[in-house]
Design a protein around this motif. Structure first.
Motif, PDB file in Angstrom:
ATOM      1  N   LYS A 152       0.827  -1.201   0.000  1.00 38.40           N
ATOM      2  CA  LYS A 152       0.000   0.000   0.000  1.00 38.40           C
ATOM      3  C   LYS A 152       0.864   1.255   0.000  1.00 38.40           C
ATOM      4  O   LYS A 152       1.982   1.260   0.516  1.00 38.40           O
ATOM      5  CB  LYS A 152      -0.924  -0.015   1.219  1.00 38.40           C
ATOM      6  CG  LYS A 152      -1.865  -1.204   1.209  1.00 38.40           C
ATOM      7  CD  LYS A 152      -2.745  -1.233   2.423  1.00 38.40           C
ATOM      8  CE  LYS A 152      -3.632  -2.478   2.380  1.00 38.40           C
ATOM      9  NZ  LYS A 152      -4.481  -2.567   3.557  1.00 38.40           N
ATOM     10  N   GLN A 153       0.341   2.330  -0.585  1.00 39.13           N
ATOM     11  CA  GLN A 153       1.074   3.589  -0.658  1.00 39.13           C
ATOM     12  C   GLN A 153       1.392   4.146   0.720  1.00 39.13           C
ATOM     13  O   GLN A 153       2.350   4.895   0.887  1.00 39.13           O
ATOM     14  CB  GLN A 153       0.288   4.609  -1.486  1.00 39.13           C
ATOM     15  CG  GLN A 153       0.221   4.226  -2.937  1.00 39.13           C
ATOM     16  CD  GLN A 153      -0.586   5.211  -3.776  1.00 39.13           C
ATOM     17  OE1 GLN A 153      -1.226   6.109  -3.266  1.00 39.13           O
ATOM     18  NE2 GLN A 153      -0.547   5.017  -5.078  1.00 39.13           N
ATOM     19  N   SER A 154       0.638   3.742   1.728  1.00 40.23           N
ATOM     20  CA  SER A 154       0.834   4.217   3.104  1.00 40.23           C
ATOM     21  C   SER A 154       2.057   3.610   3.788  1.00 40.23           C
ATOM     22  O   SER A 154       2.409   4.000   4.891  1.00 40.23           O
ATOM     23  CB  SER A 154      -0.406   3.891   3.941  1.00 40.23           C
ATOM     24  OG  SER A 154      -0.558   2.475   4.042  1.00 40.23           O
ATOM     25  N   GLY A 155       2.715   2.633   3.132  1.00 41.84           N
ATOM     26  CA  GLY A 155       3.855   1.959   3.749  1.00 41.84           C
ATOM     27  C   GLY A 155       3.464   0.683   4.473  1.00 41.84           C
ATOM     28  O   GLY A 155       4.299   0.040   5.106  1.00 41.84           O
ATOM     29  N   ILE A 156       2.206   0.283   4.368  1.00 43.15           N
ATOM     30  CA  ILE A 156       1.734  -0.974   4.949  1.00 43.15           C
ATOM     31  C   ILE A 156       1.798  -2.047   3.862  1.00 43.15           C
ATOM     32  O   ILE A 156       1.452  -1.801   2.710  1.00 43.15           O
ATOM     33  CB  ILE A 156       0.275  -0.838   5.462  1.00 43.15           C
ATOM     34  CG1 ILE A 156       0.173   0.243   6.537  1.00 43.15           C
ATOM     35  CG2 ILE A 156      -0.270  -2.179   5.953  1.00 43.15           C
ATOM     36  CD1 ILE A 156       0.944  -0.054   7.809  1.00 43.15           C
ATOM     37  N   VAL A 157       2.241  -3.227   4.235  1.00 41.84           N
ATOM     38  CA  VAL A 157       2.238  -4.373   3.331  1.00 41.84           C
ATOM     39  C   VAL A 157       1.391  -5.463   3.988  1.00 41.84           C
ATOM     40  O   VAL A 157       1.488  -5.691   5.188  1.00 41.84           O
ATOM     41  CB  VAL A 157       3.672  -4.888   3.017  1.00 41.84           C
ATOM     42  CG1 VAL A 157       4.435  -5.281   4.267  1.00 41.84           C
ATOM     43  CG2 VAL A 157       3.639  -6.039   2.017  1.00 41.84           C
ATOM     44  N   THR A 158       0.532  -6.088   3.198  1.00 41.15           N
ATOM     45  CA  THR A 158      -0.281  -7.184   3.710  1.00 41.15           C
ATOM     46  C   THR A 158       0.037  -8.443   2.912  1.00 41.15           C
ATOM     47  O   THR A 158       0.256  -8.383   1.701  1.00 41.15           O
ATOM     48  CB  THR A 158      -1.797  -6.866   3.622  1.00 41.15           C
ATOM     49  OG1 THR A 158      -2.138  -6.600   2.267  1.00 41.15           O
ATOM     50  CG2 THR A 158      -2.156  -5.684   4.486  1.00 41.15           C
ATOM     51  N   GLY A 159       0.068  -9.549   3.604  1.00 33.39           N
ATOM     52  CA  GLY A 159       0.303 -10.842   2.973  1.00 33.39           C
ATOM     53  C   GLY A 159      -0.820 -11.786   3.337  1.00 33.39           C
ATOM     54  O   GLY A 159      -1.366 -11.714   4.439  1.00 33.39           O
ATOM     55  N   ASP A 160      -1.186 -12.658   2.401  1.00 39.40           N
ATOM     56  CA  ASP A 160      -2.283 -13.585   2.645  1.00 39.40           C
ATOM     57  C   ASP A 160      -1.984 -14.935   2.007  1.00 39.40           C
ATOM     58  O   ASP A 160      -2.033 -15.081   0.795  1.00 39.40           O
ATOM     59  CB  ASP A 160      -3.582 -13.015   2.086  1.00 39.40           C
ATOM     60  CG  ASP A 160      -4.799 -13.861   2.422  1.00 39.40           C
ATOM     61  OD1 ASP A 160      -4.640 -14.970   2.978  1.00 39.40           O
ATOM     62  OD2 ASP A 160      -5.915 -13.402   2.122  1.00 39.40           O
ATOM     63  N   GLY A 161      -1.662 -15.905   2.855  1.00 39.74           N
ATOM     64  CA  GLY A 161      -1.387 -17.254   2.383  1.00 39.74           C
ATOM     65  C   GLY A 161      -2.555 -18.196   2.570  1.00 39.74           C
ATOM     66  O   GLY A 161      -2.392 -19.409   2.501  1.00 39.74           O
ATOM     67  N   SER A 162      -3.755 -17.656   2.789  1.00 37.23           N
ATOM     68  CA  SER A 162      -4.940 -18.492   3.019  1.00 37.23           C
ATOM     69  C   SER A 162      -5.181 -19.472   1.881  1.00 37.23           C
ATOM     70  O   SER A 162      -5.486 -20.638   2.115  1.00 37.23           O
ATOM     71  CB  SER A 162      -6.186 -17.624   3.203  1.00 37.23           C
ATOM     72  OG  SER A 162      -6.044 -16.773   4.296  1.00 37.23           O
ATOM     73  N   ALA A 163      -5.076 -19.002   0.644  1.00 43.63           N
ATOM     74  CA  ALA A 163      -5.344 -19.857  -0.508  1.00 43.63           C
ATOM     75  C   ALA A 163      -4.341 -20.999  -0.624  1.00 43.63           C
ATOM     76  O   ALA A 163      -4.625 -22.013  -1.249  1.00 43.63           O
ATOM     77  CB  ALA A 163      -5.333 -19.028  -1.795  1.00 43.63           C
TER      78      ALA A 163
END
Length: 131
Positions: A57-68
């Motif tokens: 994200k442009q805000s400097g937050i990164v999200t990761g999702d390994g659910s799949a």
């Protein structure tokens, strides 16, 4: 600590495709690197044929999702951390993934929507980028 080490190992295996870095790839740094990933979703290729999505994200937050990928049995499948660019490195830090330690990557653009990465521990892989 044992669980955190297990998480590190699982994430390393998932993020690895162990392909050589293309010789004609464009090394990204500074503002070019930041613009390349900011607001984009990066899909890390896994050795099992799946992809691990990271949203920068442009805000400097990164999200990761390994659910799949079915990671819920081994670790928190979703997590949000922070990302930043330092020179030629894209860095990120997660609250629990990688034992909460910052990791950095060199990014080489191999096409308009593709890249190769080399992590500061020498591991490398491929990814595609959208957004």
């Amino acid at each position: 600590m044992r669980g955190e080490t297990k998480i590190l190992g699982i994430l390393s295996v998932l993020a690895l495709s162990l392909v050589p870095v293309a010789a004609n790839a464009e090394q990204l740094a500074g503002n070019d690197l930041k613009q390349f990933v900011s607001g984009k979703r990066v899909y890390l290729a896994t050795p099992f044929g799946g992809e691990f999505p990271l949203n920068y994200k442009q805000s400097g937050i990164v999200t990761g999702d390994g659910s799949a990928l079915g990671l819920g049995k081994f670790l928190a499948p979703k997590e949000s951390g922070k990302w930043w660019v330092r020179g030629e490195n894209l860095c990120q830090q997660w609250p629990t993934w990688y034992d909460g330690k910052a990791t950095c990557f060199q990014i080489r653009k191999t096409g308009e929507r593709s890249l190769n990465w080399v992590r500061d521990d020498g591991r490398k892989g491929k990814a595609r980028i959208e957004g």
